[in-house]
Design an enzyme around this catalytic site. Structure first.
Site, PDB file in Angstrom:
ATOM      1  N   ARG A   1       0.845  -1.225  -0.097  1.00  0.00           N
ATOM      2  CA  ARG A   1       0.172  -0.009   0.043  1.00  0.00           C
ATOM      3  C   ARG A   1       0.939   1.209  -0.144  1.00  0.00           C
ATOM      4  O   ARG A   1       0.728   2.111  -0.539  1.00  0.00           O
ATOM      5  CB  ARG A   1      -0.978   0.115   1.210  1.00  0.00           C
TER       6      ARG A   1
ATOM      7  N   ASP B   1      -5.042  19.629 -14.265  1.00  0.00           N
ATOM      8  CA  ASP B   1      -5.529  18.094 -14.857  1.00  0.00           C
ATOM      9  C   ASP B   1      -4.866  17.911 -16.314  1.00  0.00           C
ATOM     10  O   ASP B   1      -5.364  18.823 -17.074  1.00  0.00           O
ATOM     11  CB  ASP B   1      -6.782  17.904 -14.945  1.00  0.00           C
TER      12      ASP B   1
ATOM     13  N   LYS C   1      -6.221   7.058 -19.295  1.00  0.00           N
ATOM     14  CA  LYS C   1      -6.663   7.634 -20.816  1.00  0.00           C
ATOM     15  C   LYS C   1      -5.352   7.460 -21.638  1.00  0.00           C
ATOM     16  O   LYS C   1      -4.990   6.385 -21.860  1.00  0.00           O
ATOM     17  CB  LYS C   1      -7.102   8.948 -20.780  1.00  0.00           C
TER      18      LYS C   1
HETATM   19  C1  LIG Z   1     -10.047  14.851 -17.498  1.00  0.00           C
HETATM   20  C2  LIG Z   1     -10.326  13.955 -16.589  1.00  0.00           C
HETATM   21  N1  LIG Z   1      -9.652  13.993 -15.202  1.00  0.00           N
HETATM   22  C3  LIG Z   1     -10.147  12.845 -14.470  1.00  0.00           C
HETATM   23  C4  LIG Z   1     -10.729  11.746 -14.871  1.00  0.00           C
HETATM   24  C5  LIG Z   1     -11.054  10.645 -13.848  1.00  0.00           C
HETATM   25  O1  LIG Z   1     -10.313   9.384 -14.215  1.00  0.00           O
HETATM   26  P1  LIG Z   1     -10.764   8.016 -13.875  1.00  0.00           P
HETATM   27  O2  LIG Z   1     -11.618   7.679 -14.771  1.00  0.00           O
HETATM   28  O3  LIG Z   1      -9.336   7.243 -14.407  1.00  0.00           O
HETATM   29  O4  LIG Z   1     -10.910   7.964 -12.438  1.00  0.00           O
HETATM   30  C6  LIG Z   1     -11.447  11.667 -16.347  1.00  0.00           C
HETATM   31  C7  LIG Z   1     -12.195  10.558 -16.405  1.00  0.00           C
HETATM   32  O5  LIG Z   1     -12.823  10.484 -17.569  1.00  0.00           O
HETATM   33  C8  LIG Z   1     -11.207  12.679 -17.005  1.00  0.00           C
HETATM   34  O6  LIG Z   1     -11.467  12.972 -18.374  1.00  0.00           O
END
Ligand SMILES: Cc1ncc(COP(=O)(O)O)c(C=O)c1O
Length: 382
Positions: free
Chosen positions: A50, A174, A199
């Site tokens: 962990r 992000d 992604k």
């Molecule tokens: C820009 C963005 N940030 C965060 C996330 C969340 O990620 P996860 O689906 O891996 O939890 C997504 C999910 O689609 C996203 O498109």
């Protein structure tokens, strides 16, 4: 050590004479929950998965190299990564977020964030005056997506970093949509970079993962403490899958972006398409800022069609493209943001942003571009 991102995708910042004891070319999966102790007070540096695991650590080092970070922590999903960052704040703290955000983050803010006393204002972070308008003494952070999900709005990262510095705010970005291959927010002044590694980083639509990359030691230590304490760690096998995916990030991003540029231009000429949102089009209002701060516009396109019937027909008739949530993988995916990624965003807010019943979002994959265009064409007319 290399200065080239293609090499970093494969070797991170490792010195090429690096000594994994077996010299395995593909990094081993340490599928173990715990590690033996050599003696009282003597550890190998690994105690319990962990907290730390060699496979995950290797992956984290690759991300640190790719984002130019001080340290990276890997999480079991992008949302676990976002949640860990939110855990940095205390009740009464205020955060300013881009108003166009992945819907799961909006849901996190409006449910758990609110319950925990976090105060949030959502504004168009592309407009510095809007950010300044909602600044208050309790403001602790600026949370940005650029390009944003799903409207592809662009925020000037350097300008926001300057403002954040002036007001002592943590700047969080992000970077999921462009990946570190195309954009490095830390070099532009961000303190924290978040990724949904599910992604482009993993890139094969087969794994859920997330990262928090920290620019500074003190911040990195706080994130590691949160990760260890709350336990949303990435498993050794999933760490290995993400590591394998990243090896081809550079070539995938190049081709997916090239395909996306061609499709975006083609979409602008279609009678049934009212508007195309893609920061690689010169007509996009954020084109110049994106070109200044990123090395491309990526492989995500949103477009508005002439009617709900057209939207529904496209979603149901595509064959090469799959009607599914998510993005960034080898397979092209088409999504209906209003119902799939943003259903928890209040209706009036969605409509103000343009997330309507005629908006479609396309994640362009690695299929031949002619077949992708032919697929959309038959779906528009059939
Ligand atoms: C820009 C963005 N940030 C965060 C996330 C969340 O990620 P996860 O689906 O891996 O939890 C997504 C999910 O689609 C996203 O498109």
């Amino acid at each position: 050590m290399s200065n080239h991102i293609e090499t970093k995708c494969i070797h991170g910042n490792l010195d090429f004479s690096w000594d994994e004891p077996t010299k395995a070319v593909s990094f081993p999966i340490y599928q173990t929950a715990t590690f033996g102790h050599i003696g009282l007070g003597h550890s190998t540096g690994f105690d319990y998965t962990r907290e730390k695991n060699p496979t995950r650590q290797h992956l984290e080092e690759i991300l640190t190299a790719l984002e130019g970070a001080y340290d990276t922590t890997a999480f079991s999903s992008g949302m676990a990564a976002v949640t860990a960052v939110f855990d940095l704040f205390a009740p009464g703290d205020h955060m300013i977020c881009s108003e166009d955000l992945y819907g799961g983050v909006t849901r996190l803010v409006n449910t758990i964030g609110k319950k925990n006393g976090l105060m949030v204002d959502f504004v168009n972070t592309g407009d510095l005056d809007e950010i300044k308008r909602v600044l208050r003494p309790e403001t602790k952070a600026l949370y940005i997506e650029t390009p944003s999900n799903p409207m592809m709005e662009i925020t000037d990262l350097s300008a926001c970093a300057e403002l954040a510095k002036e007001h002592n705010l943590l700047m969080i970005t992000d970077n999921t949509f462009l990946s570190p291959y195309l954009q490095n927010p830390i070099a532009l002044g961000a303190d924290i970079v978040i990724h949904s590694a599910s992604k482009f980083l993993c890139g094969h639509n087969d794994t859920i993962a997330g990262f928090v990359c920290s620019a500074k030691e003190e911040l990195a230590a706080k994130i590691r403490l949160i990760a260890k304490t709350t336990g949303g760690c990435l498993s050794p096998f999933d760490s290995w899958l993400v590591m394998r995916g990243i090896k081809t990030l550079a070539v995938r991003m190049e081709r997916q972006q090239e395909n996306a540029g061609n499709i975006a231009r083609w979409l602008t000429e279609q009678k049934k398409v009212r508007k195309v949102y893609y920061a690689g089009l010169e007509t996009h209002p954020g084109y110049e800022i994106n070109a200044k701060q990123a090395r491309g516009a990526g492989a995500m396109i949103s477009f508005d069609v002439d009617s709900v019937e057209t939207a529904q027909r496209v979603l149901e008739k595509v064959r090469v493209i799959t009607f599914a949530e998510s993005l960034g993988g080898t397979e092209s995916l088409i999504t209906y943001p209003m119902k799939q990624t943003h259903p928890d965003v209040p209706k009036e807010w969605r409509e103000k942003l343009g997330i309507t019943d005629t908006l479609l979002r396309l994640s362009v994959g690695l299929e031949h571009v002619d077949e992708l265009i032919a697929d959309l064409e038959q779906a528009f007319v059939s």
